[in-house]
Write an enzyme that holds these catalytic residues in place. Structure first.
Site, PDB file in Angstrom:
ATOM      1  N   CYS A  13       0.832  -1.214   0.000  1.00 11.29           N
ATOM      2  CA  CYS A  13       0.000   0.000   0.000  1.00 11.29           C
ATOM      3  C   CYS A  13       0.863   1.259   0.000  1.00 11.29           C
ATOM      4  CB  CYS A  13      -0.953   0.005   1.183  1.00 11.29           C
ATOM      5  SG  CYS A  13      -0.138   0.161   2.786  1.00 11.29           S
ATOM      6  N   GLY A  14       2.167   1.082   0.202  1.00 13.86           N
ATOM      7  CA  GLY A  14       3.073   2.229   0.135  1.00 13.86           C
ATOM      8  C   GLY A  14       3.579   2.728   1.467  1.00 13.86           C
ATOM      9  N   LYS A  15       3.653   1.843   2.469  1.00 11.21           N
ATOM     10  CA  LYS A  15       4.112   2.264   3.804  1.00 11.21           C
ATOM     11  C   LYS A  15       5.523   2.838   3.772  1.00 11.21           C
ATOM     12  CE  LYS A  15       3.646  -1.675   5.855  1.00 11.21           C
ATOM     13  NZ  LYS A  15       3.164  -2.407   4.661  1.00 11.21           N
ATOM     14  N   LYS A  33      12.503   0.102  10.589  1.00 10.67           N
ATOM     15  CA  LYS A  33      11.621  -1.013  10.234  1.00 10.67           C
ATOM     16  C   LYS A  33      12.127  -2.208  11.037  1.00 10.67           C
ATOM     17  CE  LYS A  33       9.794  -3.594   6.245  1.00 10.67           C
ATOM     18  NZ  LYS A  33       8.404  -3.104   6.173  1.00 10.67           N
ATOM     19  N   SER A  37      11.031  -9.284   6.415  1.00 11.31           N
ATOM     20  CA  SER A  37      11.320 -10.528   5.699  1.00 11.31           C
ATOM     21  C   SER A  37      11.680 -10.165   4.258  1.00 11.31           C
ATOM     22  CB  SER A  37      10.114 -11.466   5.756  1.00 11.31           C
ATOM     23  OG  SER A  37       8.947 -10.822   5.294  1.00 11.31           O
ATOM     24  N   GLU A 110       8.004   1.601  11.057  1.00  9.31           N
ATOM     25  CA  GLU A 110       7.233   0.963   9.992  1.00  9.31           C
ATOM     26  C   GLU A 110       7.026  -0.518  10.284  1.00  9.31           C
ATOM     27  OE1 GLU A 110       7.393  -0.273   5.284  1.00  9.31           O
ATOM     28  OE2 GLU A 110       8.986   1.002   6.084  1.00  9.31           O
ATOM     29  N   GLY A 111       5.786  -0.953  10.226  1.00 10.22           N
ATOM     30  CA  GLY A 111       5.474  -2.361  10.392  1.00 10.22           C
ATOM     31  C   GLY A 111       5.674  -3.132   9.097  1.00 10.22           C
ATOM     32  N   ASN A 170      -2.461   7.366   0.094  1.00 11.25           N
ATOM     33  CA  ASN A 170      -1.357   7.161  -0.840  1.00 11.25           C
ATOM     34  C   ASN A 170      -1.947   6.805  -2.195  1.00 11.25           C
ATOM     35  OD1 ASN A 170       1.277   6.907  -1.794  1.00 11.25           O
ATOM     36  ND2 ASN A 170       1.339   4.718  -1.329  1.00 11.25           N
ATOM     37  N   CYS A 171      -1.935   7.769  -3.097  1.00  9.00           N
ATOM     38  CA  CYS A 171      -2.577   7.594  -4.404  1.00  9.00           C
ATOM     39  C   CYS A 171      -1.640   6.815  -5.322  1.00  9.00           C
ATOM     40  CB  CYS A 171      -2.940   8.949  -4.991  1.00  9.00           C
ATOM     41  SG  CYS A 171      -3.996   9.917  -3.890  1.00  9.00           S
TER      42      CYS A 171
END
Length: 212
Positions: A13-15, A33, A37, A110-111, A170-171
């Site tokens: 999604c753009g994190k 982060k 993985s 950031e997850g 986030n477009c």
């Protein structure tokens, strides 16, 4: 130091992009982060491409930016298991709560994936948030299906009394049908503010970032 947990409505999604934009916007900030993985070996160490972007931006050692690194590009609990390891959510929580970086007033954490991604056989990112009570910034990847994913994320946060500081649109696709209408729908249905908008890989557009 203020801490924010950046999660998303789903994978890709753009994190990472949004987190980098937030660090660019706030000169007194940095990003980490903690769990990643899909790492590959580079110069005798495992490196995740998203974490590398944070490391290059922050100029911090990779051991600080991304202490838990695993090889397979799958859910963290599976990737860790394949590497003969396990993730202790309490250790991750302690790390994120106690990390101090010189001259940094905002830390964006950031997850990996969304709120319900497993970290081990029992715990998810939601359990991490229950331990830390770090406020959430929700990145919404604007695409078909995002309204459903976003409202489900809101429900999970509210049921578990996790504070959401706001959301960022986030477009991803400039050709998305009725993009502005989708954003307006989310603004009407969400119980927290739209903080900013990013357009097709461009710079972040401030709407309510001063609240951070």
């Amino acid at each position: 130091m203020k801490r924010y947990f950046v999660t998303g409505t789903d994978t890709d999604c753009g994190k990472t992009f949004v987190t980098n934009q937030l660090v660019n916007y706030f000169s007194d900030s940095a990003a980490i982060k903690p769990i990643a993985s899909g790492c590959e070996y580079s110069e005798n160490q495992l490196v995740n491409s998203d974490a590398l972007l944070h490391q290059q931006q922050n100029h911090l050692p990779m051991e600080i930016v991304n202490p838990w690194r695993f090889r397979l590009p799958v859910s963290p609990h599976l990737s860790a298991r394949e590497d003969g390891a396990s993730i202790d959510v309490h250790k991750v929580a302690d790390y994120c709560l106690n990390l101090q970086v010189n001259d940094i007033k905002k830390l964006f954490i950031e997850g990996a994936g969304g709120l319900m991604v497993p970290l081990n056989e029992q715990d998810t990112w939601l359990d991490f948030l229950k331990l830390t009570r770090i406020p959430v910034i929700l990145v919404v990847g604007m695409k078909l299906g995002c309204i459903n994913h976003t409202l489900l994320s809101q429900e999970v946060l509210e049921i578990n009394k996790i504070k959401c500081q706001g959301w960022i649109a986030n477009c991803l696709d400039q050709d998305m049908l009725m993009l502005d209408e989708n954003i307006s729908t989310l603004e009407a249905k969400l119980n927290y503010p739209l903080l900013a908008r990013t357009n097709y890989g461009g710079k972040i557009s401030d709407i309510c970032l001063s609240s951070l």
